[in-house]
Design an enzyme around this catalytic site. Structure first.
Site, PDB file in Angstrom:
ATOM      1  CG  HIS A  34      -0.262  -0.371   2.391  1.00  0.00           C
ATOM      2  ND1 HIS A  34       0.602   0.702   2.980  1.00  0.00           N
ATOM      3  CD2 HIS A  34      -0.513  -1.226   3.403  1.00  0.00           C
ATOM      4  CE1 HIS A  34       0.971   0.035   4.217  1.00  0.00           C
ATOM      5  NE2 HIS A  34       0.492  -0.925   4.273  1.00  0.00           N
ATOM      6  CD  GLU A  35       1.454   6.380  -1.585  1.00  0.00           C
ATOM      7  OE1 GLU A  35       0.853   5.600  -2.415  1.00  0.00           O
ATOM      8  OE2 GLU A  35       2.133   7.252  -1.545  1.00  0.00           O
ATOM      9  N   GLY A  36       1.789   3.184   2.194  1.00  0.00           N
ATOM     10  CA  GLY A  36       2.837   3.282   3.244  1.00  0.00           C
ATOM     11  C   GLY A  36       4.048   2.631   2.892  1.00  0.00           C
ATOM     12  CG  HIS A  37       4.296  -1.491   2.112  1.00  0.00           C
ATOM     13  ND1 HIS A  37       3.048  -1.985   2.064  1.00  0.00           N
ATOM     14  CD2 HIS A  37       4.626  -2.195   3.189  1.00  0.00           C
ATOM     15  CE1 HIS A  37       2.747  -2.848   3.151  1.00  0.00           C
ATOM     16  NE2 HIS A  37       3.705  -3.135   3.695  1.00  0.00           N
ATOM     17  CE  LYS A 160       0.383  -0.545  10.930  1.00  0.00           C
ATOM     18  NZ  LYS A 160       1.062  -1.716  10.838  1.00  0.00           N
ATOM     19  NE  ARG A 198      -1.737  -9.361  10.502  1.00  0.00           N
ATOM     20  CZ  ARG A 198      -0.128  -9.395  10.607  1.00  0.00           C
ATOM     21  NH1 ARG A 198       0.365  -8.266  10.968  1.00  0.00           N
ATOM     22  NH2 ARG A 198       0.403 -10.611  10.561  1.00  0.00           N
TER      23      ARG A 198
HETATM   24  P1  AMP Z   1       5.007  -5.474   6.374  1.00  0.00           P
HETATM   25  O1  AMP Z   1       4.956  -5.679   4.921  1.00  0.00           O
HETATM   26  O2  AMP Z   1       3.621  -5.038   7.038  1.00  0.00           O
HETATM   27  O3  AMP Z   1       5.859  -6.282   7.216  1.00  0.00           O
HETATM   28  O4  AMP Z   1       5.660  -3.892   6.529  1.00  0.00           O
HETATM   29  C1  AMP Z   1       6.979  -3.716   5.677  1.00  0.00           C
HETATM   30  C2  AMP Z   1       7.532  -2.221   6.130  1.00  0.00           C
HETATM   31  O5  AMP Z   1       6.407  -1.425   5.752  1.00  0.00           O
HETATM   32  C3  AMP Z   1       7.537  -2.365   7.682  1.00  0.00           C
HETATM   33  O6  AMP Z   1       8.955  -1.599   7.948  1.00  0.00           O
HETATM   34  C4  AMP Z   1       6.799  -1.584   8.117  1.00  0.00           C
HETATM   35  O7  AMP Z   1       6.734  -0.683   9.351  1.00  0.00           O
HETATM   36  C5  AMP Z   1       6.380  -0.581   6.848  1.00  0.00           C
HETATM   37  N1  AMP Z   1       4.887  -0.057   6.853  1.00  0.00           N
HETATM   38  C6  AMP Z   1       3.694  -0.708   6.965  1.00  0.00           C
HETATM   39  N2  AMP Z   1       2.872   0.139   7.109  1.00  0.00           N
HETATM   40  C7  AMP Z   1       3.285   1.251   7.023  1.00  0.00           C
HETATM   41  C8  AMP Z   1       2.578   2.588   7.208  1.00  0.00           C
HETATM   42  N3  AMP Z   1       1.127   2.772   7.237  1.00  0.00           N
HETATM   43  N4  AMP Z   1       3.363   3.537   6.766  1.00  0.00           N
HETATM   44  C9  AMP Z   1       4.749   3.566   6.885  1.00  0.00           C
HETATM   45  N5  AMP Z   1       5.387   2.383   6.844  1.00  0.00           N
HETATM   46  C10 AMP Z   1       4.664   1.191   6.913  1.00  0.00           C
END
Ligand code: AMP
Length: 321
Positions: A34-37, A160, A198
């Site tokens: 998503h945009e966060g990644h 996050k 999630r």
């Molecule tokens: P994940 O795929 O959930 O393990 O996340 C991979 C990376 O993306 C981790 O460093 C997370 O902290 C980061 N991440 C996930 N969601 C966000 C978000 N909303 N804003 C910024 N980084 C995020």
């Protein structure tokens, strides 16, 4: 963008960039992007651009997608975790990522991964670690392994997952790994909900209520800042300390009243992750500079229906003068 699933071609590409003295910035993920990644990819690109040697050493932005079985408990969502590699690869490509490493479980763990990174209990067995035993051991083990494969100069994590970024930073320091860890800001939806893979599990009704988690953390932070601002004789941080447990209980009860099942709501010092209750008068000078410097973070995990969400809020206890 090049997509690689195997270790040998990854090592070859990394070696070529290293020979040309290009910088490597790395964003590890579990996909379902998503945009966060994607903003982590932007940050990686900025880091590479700032420190690489121009056209002669253009540098490399690397993302990985790997749903790591080591960090899922037996009753967690490893099998059902959302996976869509084609969609994720298109998003990364459009965002300017250079290389996607997407290994299979067999590639990452060809034999049982019996060597593991043990995390210190005061960091790894509290908060998320208390509710998800072995979680940070699984995270650190895969992150260390990915660092060894990708050999980044810098790795970007999201705030996050505040405790995760903190633990990875400590691991890198204590093990002397030659890279920088950057924690990028949490990216949120317009209503304040932290973006998360999630969130896809939430029903429409749950999605509408999900910002309550952040709102509860903001209210807790405000109540402690109000208590600190009322300090007359003692440093503001110390004045707020007696209110912490009550504020945490208010937040937990508020979430329960709103239909959530909270695992924890905990305030920590943003500087050293200690409970602020451990603050001593000696540790907190009453000087205006020291008071302006007091930063706390409140971290929470709570279930809404079947979906477990986490969030955190870091804030300066007193607004700058
Ligand atoms: P994940 O795929 O959930 O393990 O996340 C991979 C990376 O993306 C981790 O460093 C997370 O902290 C980061 N991440 C996930 N969601 C966000 C978000 N909303 N804003 C910024 N980084 C995020």
């Amino acid at each position: 963008m090049q997509t690689l699933h195997d270790i040998a071609p990854l090592r070859a590409r990394i070696a070529a960039v290293r020979r040309a003295e290009g910088r490597i910035a790395f964003v590890p993920t579990m996909g379902s992007l998503h945009e966060g990644h994607l903003q982590l990819i932007d940050e990686a690109r900025r880091r590479v651009a700032a420190e690489s040697g121009g056209d002669s050493a253009p540098g490399l932005v690397v993302a990985s997608i790997f749903v790591n079985p080591l960090q899922f408990g037996p009753s967690e969502d490893f099998d059902s975790y959302p996976r869509d590699l084609d969609r994720d690869a298109a998003l990364l490509d459009a965002r300017g990522c250079d290389l996607l490493f997407a290994p299979s479980v067999r590639t990452m763990y060809p034999v049982a991964q019996t060597f593991r990174v043990q995390t210190p209990p005061e960091l790894g067995a509290v908060l998320e670690g208390a509710f998800r035993p072995g979680f940070f051991e699984g995270v650190c083990t895969v992150v260390l392994k990915l660092f060894n494969l990708v050999q980044p100069d810098v790795a970007i994590f999201g705030s996050k997952d505040y405790q995760q970024a903190l633990i990875v930073r400590h691991m890198v320091q204590q093990l002397g790994l030659p890279l920088d860890i950057v924690a990028a800001p949490t990216v949120r939806a317009e209503d304040g909900l932290a973006l998360s893979s999630r969130n896809a599990y939430l029903s429409a009704d749950e999605r509408a209520r999900a910002p309550q988690l952040r709102q509860t953390l903001l209210a807790l932070a405000q109540s402690l800042s109000d208590a600190a601002a009322s300090a007359v004789m003692s440093p503001a941080a110390l004045a707020a300390v007696p209110h912490i447990e009550a504020a945490q209980d208010v937040a937990l009860q508020r979430l329960r009243d709103l239909g959530w099942s909270p695992d924890y709501v905990e305030v920590r010092s943003a500087r050293d992750f200690c409970p602020p209750q451990a603050l001593s008068a000696e540790a907190v000078s009453a000087s205006p500079e020291a008071q302006a410097d007091v930063r706390w973070v409140v971290l929470a995990a709570a279930r809404l229906g079947k979906t477990r969400l986490i969030d955190n809020h870091e804030w300066q206890l007193l607004p700058p003068a």
